[in-house]
Scaffold this active site. Structure first.
Site, PDB file in Angstrom:
ATOM      1  N   LEU A 228     -10.913 -54.038  26.621  1.00  0.00           N
ATOM      2  CA  LEU A 228     -11.231 -54.311  28.010  1.00  0.00           C
ATOM      3  C   LEU A 228     -11.498 -55.803  28.129  1.00  0.00           C
ATOM      4  CD1 LEU A 228     -13.717 -51.390  28.876  1.00  0.00           C
ATOM      5  CD2 LEU A 228     -11.268 -51.511  29.366  1.00  0.00           C
ATOM      6  N   ASP A 229     -11.087 -56.401  29.244  1.00  0.00           N
ATOM      7  CA  ASP A 229     -11.349 -57.820  29.463  1.00  0.00           C
ATOM      8  C   ASP A 229     -12.847 -58.086  29.454  1.00  0.00           C
ATOM      9  OD1 ASP A 229      -8.679 -58.290  29.646  1.00  0.00           O
ATOM     10  OD2 ASP A 229      -8.631 -58.569  31.818  1.00  0.00           O
ATOM     11  N   VAL A 230     -13.200 -59.349  29.266  1.00  0.00           N
ATOM     12  CA  VAL A 230     -14.606 -59.709  29.136  1.00  0.00           C
ATOM     13  C   VAL A 230     -15.407 -59.324  30.371  1.00  0.00           C
ATOM     14  CG1 VAL A 230     -14.254 -62.068  30.010  1.00  0.00           C
ATOM     15  CG2 VAL A 230     -16.172 -61.584  28.471  1.00  0.00           C
TER      16      VAL A 230
ATOM     17  N   THR B 265     -14.574 -56.775  32.455  1.00  0.00           N
ATOM     18  CA  THR B 265     -14.404 -55.358  32.753  1.00  0.00           C
ATOM     19  C   THR B 265     -15.510 -54.554  32.070  1.00  0.00           C
ATOM     20  OG1 THR B 265     -12.008 -55.605  32.923  1.00  0.00           O
ATOM     21  CG2 THR B 265     -12.837 -53.385  32.594  1.00  0.00           C
TER      22      THR B 265
ATOM     23  N   ASP C 154      -6.089 -53.061  31.263  1.00  0.00           N
ATOM     24  CA  ASP C 154      -6.896 -53.454  32.408  1.00  0.00           C
ATOM     25  C   ASP C 154      -6.401 -54.745  33.047  1.00  0.00           C
ATOM     26  OD1 ASP C 154      -7.831 -55.013  30.295  1.00  0.00           O
ATOM     27  OD2 ASP C 154      -9.881 -55.041  31.036  1.00  0.00           O
TER      28      ASP C 154
END
Length: 240
Positions: free
Chosen positions: A100-102, A104, A182
């Site tokens: 997951l992105d930082v 998210t 994501d």
């Protein structure tokens, strides 16, 4: 398994520390002090270090409620890794199942079972992922059809990513996607002119993030959840 390796696998000892405690006579096998790291530990042997019985850690499967500001990577970066949130032994062996992105938040799976992980993230096993998406602007009336048809992303060989969505309110939707990540979701909405303000993962396959699991908290998956994720991945793969 060699005794020195057994000590490392069942505790936080490094290989050099294991050799040291062996030489100090702090380790027993079936009640006998053993100082040789090459001693073979057999199934059923009782290994104790300073009187405490050790056992192999084994494979682990966890769900983690990822907070914003943490990265799903063990590499050095400007953001702390999500693995550091786990209060478990030998956490350096663990990996996130996908990323997951930082910024998210939400459900991320963590394991040290490489085969299980790859069954879930393999491109051919399109496992459902459900996200709560919060947008900067209200969505148009025809957005459902646009997502069913697929959104083409530049730099992805014009690959059309399809997803299904359910409106919650004019700026919030619940989106189900299989083959996207994501950052793909963010790019899909941005391609339509609707920047994403927040993205939260709620479900992966049959596993839903616990409602009472606070950001940064984790728990071990049940045997049913572990098997269900592997089974859902197998089912998804049969449709290719």
């Amino acid at each position: 398994m060699r005794l020195d390796k057994y000590l490392c696998e069942s505790s936080d000892l490094t290989r050099s520390q294991a050799r040291s405690v062996l030489l100090d006579g702090d380790v027993t096998v079936n009640g006998e002090v053993i100082k040789r790291g090459t001693h073979e530990v057999q199934e059923g042997d009782e290994v104790q270090w300073e009187g405490e019985t050790l056992s192999l850690i084994g494979l682990r499967y966890l769900m983690l409620n990822k907070p914003a500001g943490h990265e799903c990577s063990n590499r050095n970066s400007q953001h702390p890794p999500v693995i550091d949130l786990l209060d478990v032994d030998k956490r350096d062996r663990l990996q996130t199942v996908g990323r997951l992105d930082v910024d998210t938040t939400g459900l991320i799976l963590v394991t040290d079972d490489g085969k299980w992980m790859h069954r879930i993230i393999s491109p051919r096993n399109r496992c459902d992922k459900v996200y709560l998406v919060t947008l900067a602007e209200p969505l148009p009336d025809n957005v459902e059809n646009l997502f069913k048809q697929g959104i083409e992303l530049e730099g992805e060989a014009q690959r059309g990513l399809s997803a299904s969505l359910v409106r919650i309110d004019e700026r919030s939707i619940r989106l189900t996607i299989q083959d996207g990540k994501d950052f793909h979701i963010k790019r899909m909405f941005e391609a339509l002119g609707y920047p994403v303000l927040a993205l939260h993962c709620e479900r992966i396959g049959p596993v839903v993030l616990d409602a009472d699991l606070q950001p940064g908290e984790s728990r071990y998956l049940t045997a049913t959840e572990v098997a269900g994720l592997a089974h859902s991945s197998d089912e998804a793969g049969t449709g290719d």
